[in-house]
Design a protein around this motif. Sequence first.
Motif, PDB file in Angstrom:
ATOM      1  N   TYR A  88       0.837  -1.197   0.000  1.00 39.79           N
ATOM      2  CA  TYR A  88       0.000   0.000   0.000  1.00 39.79           C
ATOM      3  C   TYR A  88       0.873   1.250   0.000  1.00 39.79           C
ATOM      4  O   TYR A  88       1.892   1.294   0.697  1.00 39.79           O
ATOM      5  CB  TYR A  88      -0.906   0.017   1.237  1.00 39.79           C
ATOM      6  N   PRO A  89       0.487   2.286  -0.735  1.00 45.47           N
ATOM      7  CA  PRO A  89       1.241   3.546  -0.720  1.00 45.47           C
ATOM      8  C   PRO A  89       1.181   4.205   0.660  1.00 45.47           C
ATOM      9  O   PRO A  89       0.176   4.092   1.370  1.00 45.47           O
ATOM     10  CB  PRO A  89       0.520   4.417  -1.748  1.00 45.47           C
ATOM     11  N   THR A  90       2.265   4.883   1.024  1.00 49.09           N
ATOM     12  CA  THR A  90       2.325   5.612   2.289  1.00 49.09           C
ATOM     13  C   THR A  90       2.800   7.037   2.033  1.00 49.09           C
ATOM     14  O   THR A  90       3.459   7.316   1.033  1.00 49.09           O
ATOM     15  CB  THR A  90       3.297   4.950   3.286  1.00 49.09           C
ATOM     16  N   LYS A  91       2.451   7.911   2.952  1.00 45.74           N
ATOM     17  CA  LYS A  91       2.989   9.270   2.945  1.00 45.74           C
ATOM     18  C   LYS A  91       2.972   9.792   4.377  1.00 45.74           C
ATOM     19  O   LYS A  91       2.205   9.310   5.218  1.00 45.74           O
ATOM     20  CB  LYS A  91       2.201  10.191   2.009  1.00 45.74           C
ATOM     21  N   VAL A  92       3.844  10.749   4.638  1.00 48.03           N
ATOM     22  CA  VAL A  92       3.900  11.391   5.949  1.00 48.03           C
ATOM     23  C   VAL A  92       3.648  12.875   5.747  1.00 48.03           C
ATOM     24  O   VAL A  92       4.294  13.514   4.910  1.00 48.03           O
ATOM     25  CB  VAL A  92       5.266  11.155   6.628  1.00 48.03           C
ATOM     26  N   LEU A  97       1.368   9.527   9.770  1.00 53.07           N
ATOM     27  CA  LEU A  97       1.468   8.518   8.718  1.00 53.07           C
ATOM     28  C   LEU A  97       0.100   8.301   8.089  1.00 53.07           C
ATOM     29  O   LEU A  97      -0.897   8.130   8.803  1.00 53.07           O
ATOM     30  CB  LEU A  97       1.986   7.202   9.293  1.00 53.07           C
ATOM     31  N   TYR A  98       0.080   8.273   6.755  1.00 54.32           N
ATOM     32  CA  TYR A  98      -1.126   7.987   5.996  1.00 54.32           C
ATOM     33  C   TYR A  98      -0.865   6.787   5.092  1.00 54.32           C
ATOM     34  O   TYR A  98       0.228   6.638   4.551  1.00 54.32           O
ATOM     35  CB  TYR A  98      -1.517   9.178   5.116  1.00 54.32           C
ATOM     36  N   VAL A  99      -1.888   5.961   4.928  1.00 46.66           N
ATOM     37  CA  VAL A  99      -1.813   4.806   4.032  1.00 46.66           C
ATOM     38  C   VAL A  99      -2.988   4.873   3.075  1.00 46.66           C
ATOM     39  O   VAL A  99      -4.112   5.194   3.476  1.00 46.66           O
ATOM     40  CB  VAL A  99      -1.848   3.476   4.826  1.00 46.66           C
ATOM     41  N   ALA A 100      -2.728   4.570   1.806  1.00 53.20           N
ATOM     42  CA  ALA A 100      -3.785   4.597   0.789  1.00 53.20           C
ATOM     43  C   ALA A 100      -4.291   3.184   0.518  1.00 53.20           C
ATOM     44  O   ALA A 100      -3.515   2.263   0.324  1.00 53.20           O
ATOM     45  CB  ALA A 100      -3.271   5.220  -0.507  1.00 53.20           C
ATOM     46  N   ILE A 101      -5.603   3.043   0.520  1.00 55.37           N
ATOM     47  CA  ILE A 101      -6.271   1.778   0.226  1.00 55.37           C
ATOM     48  C   ILE A 101      -7.157   2.009  -0.994  1.00 55.37           C
ATOM     49  O   ILE A 101      -7.849   3.027  -1.089  1.00 55.37           O
ATOM     50  CB  ILE A 101      -7.153   1.314   1.413  1.00 55.37           C
TER      51      ILE A 101
END
Length: 113
Positions: A88-92, A97-101
């Motif tokens: 899953y893609p992540t970003k800060v 922390l964010y995760v894309a679903i």
Amino acid sequence: MLQWYKIDKTSFYVENRIYEVEAGRTRICIMHNANGWKAFSRKCPHAGASFVTGWSEGEEVVCSYHRHRFNLTTGKGCPGQGDFIKIYPTKVEDEELYVAIESSGSFFCRLFK
């Protein structure tokens, strides 16, 4: 369509330790290592074992049950395994922390896309 979910403050997590978290309605594993934040399937596809009891070695996560290895960028298992995990893609942003679903959206959203 990707839906971003806030997980938590990045400072709450110890480097190189695997955690199970919830992103929307999906339970996944996350970890931070020298290569950055990684988010991936919570269970090994080989026998369904949780990755929380596993560990990482470089760019791979290792299942503690049968030592199956998976690349944390591509999700591919080692040659001969014939399996993979979801990455899953992540970003800060602002130390969060964010995760894309991938969200399938409602029936009507898909219908009128």
